[in-house]
Design an enzyme around this catalytic site. Structure first.
Site, PDB file in Angstrom:
ATOM      1  N   HIS A 180       0.856  -1.195   0.000  1.00 28.29           N
ATOM      2  CA  HIS A 180       0.000   0.000   0.000  1.00 28.29           C
ATOM      3  C   HIS A 180       0.891   1.244   0.000  1.00 28.29           C
ATOM      4  CE1 HIS A 180      -3.292   2.606   0.428  1.00 28.29           C
ATOM      5  NE2 HIS A 180      -3.994   1.990   1.375  1.00 28.29           N
ATOM      6  N   HIS A 183      -2.761   6.940  -0.824  1.00 32.63           N
ATOM      7  CA  HIS A 183      -3.774   7.518   0.066  1.00 32.63           C
ATOM      8  C   HIS A 183      -3.246   8.131   1.365  1.00 32.63           C
ATOM      9  CE1 HIS A 183      -7.039   5.011  -2.153  1.00 32.63           C
ATOM     10  NE2 HIS A 183      -6.620   6.057  -2.822  1.00 32.63           N
ATOM     11  N   TYR A 185      -0.844   7.308   3.416  1.00 32.69           N
ATOM     12  CA  TYR A 185      -0.291   6.477   4.487  1.00 32.69           C
ATOM     13  C   TYR A 185       1.242   6.506   4.416  1.00 32.69           C
ATOM     14  CZ  TYR A 185      -5.166   5.313   5.023  1.00 32.69           C
ATOM     15  OH  TYR A 185      -6.519   5.416   5.211  1.00 32.69           O
TER      16      TYR A 185
END
Length: 367
Positions: A180, A183, A185
């Site tokens: 990931h 977004h 993070y």
């Protein structure tokens, strides 16, 4: 090429060593039903409902360590208990013939001391705090603690957390992992110049800001093999105050750098949809990145059946990920095949703790 009367989204595709029967991907969706960060038995039904022979599913964002958490009841994969809890969920998807990747995640500064071991400060590339945000209900406010800037020598330890999480995911039976990097993070915090204010080798230039992300990719590839690794990126997004002054340059740098690792796929998030004559239009700003990336290219961000078919038939993307539509329509590929009506999703049940409501109770087609 698809036959004239076929549905482009429902044509077969080979993603590295994986034979996909269609191009519709379950996007990773946080559901906050993993009590105490441990996946629960009700997830067996949730994921298996959405599995199909040769269909690709990406599991919800899954924490790589006890410092990775920022939301209530999101799953992890850093303990033996978590690995064992994931195993029957993965088995259920495989029994339906699905291909299942685990999205591995660290929230970085999108957290507060309540979620951190011993009440410590969340870690990030910076010590700049995040402004309070409204919850999805538009009423409640979420506050974030002042983060602690990681020391240069600590960064390899976080890279290692991703490596171990990838190993654990394979041990749980997953076919691969999605890193990931989107977004707002932790990985995105390092990449974006609106957040990253470092002066060491992890800050400043585009190359330096992307160093952490690529070190994670390199470590995960070395651990489980490139053909089991994907990454999600959102260069155009500014979630959690993580914007960049030149998102196209960032996206292009990353896909070109990723090519040398030979990973299975790059999963890119479109910019926000724009309204064109009463219809929401996908900006389709990822073309330069699609052309540059040598592996499978997955797009996500507001696609419907028509737009999904268009980008597959035009070659803009290889696969299309669906979030809210797949959440509310567990049989989405079948509905797209028949061009059947879709269930409406209920946003109020996205992030509740109930093991059934808004989770496994959306109806299937009855014919």
């Amino acid at each position: 090429m698809a036959a004239p009367n076929s549905v482009p989204l429902l044509t077969a595709y080979k993603m590295g060593k994986f034979d996909l029967s269609h191009r519709i991907v379950l996007a990773p969706l946080t559901r906050q039903r993993s009590y105490g960060n441990v996946p629960q038995p009700h997830a067996i039904l949730y994921y298996s409902q959405r599995a199909s022979k040769g269909g690709l599913l990406i599991a919800e964002a899954t924490g790589v360590s006890d410092t990775a958490q920022g939301y209530k009841d999101t799953p992890g994969i850093w303990t033996k208990e978590q690995v064992e809890a994931w195993t029957p969920i993965v088995d259920a998807v495989h029994e339906k013939g699905g291909i299942f990747f685990c999205q591995i995640w660290h929230v970085g500064r999108v957290s507060n001391t309540d979620f951190q071991p011993n009440g410590q400060a969340p870690i990030s590339c910076t010590n700049k705090p995040l402004s309070p945000q409204l919850r999805a209900n538009g009423v409640d406010e979420v506050r974030f603690s002042v983060p602690r800037r990681l020391e240069t020598e600590e960064i390899p330890l976080v890279v290692n957390d991703f490596r171990l999480a990838a190993r654990n995911a394979i041990e749980a039976g997953f076919d691969g992992v999605e890193i990931h990097g989107a977004h707002g993070y932790l990985i995105d915090q390092f990449m974006k110049d609106q957040v990253n204010d470092r002066t060491d080798q992890y800050g400043g230039s585009l190359e330096n800001r992307c160093r952490f992300a690529l070190e994670v990719v390199e470590a995960v590839v070395a651990e489980i093999g490139a053909d089991r690794v994907g990454i999600r990126l959102s260069p155009f997004a500014n979630y959690s105050e993580a914007g960049d002054s030149n998102p196209e340059a960032l996206g292009l740098y990353m896909v070109n750098a990723l090519n040398k690792y030979g990973i299975a796929y790059c999963h890119m998030v479109e910019p926000r949809m724009i309204k064109v004559v009463e219809k929401m239009k996908i900006p389709k700003s990822l073309l330069s990145m699609r052309k540059a990336f040598k592996g499978t290219f997955i797009v996500v961000g507001g696609y419907d059946r028509e737009e999904g078919n268009n980008v597959i038939s035009s070659g803009y993307a290889d696969l299309v990920a669906y979030g809210r539509l797949f959440l509310a329509n567990p049989d989405l590929p079948r509905r797209f095949e028949l061009n059947a009506p879709l269930n409406k999703y209920n946003r109020e049940t996205f992030y509740i703790s109930d093991p059934n409501v808004g989770y496994t109770d959306y109806p299937f087609l009855s014919f």
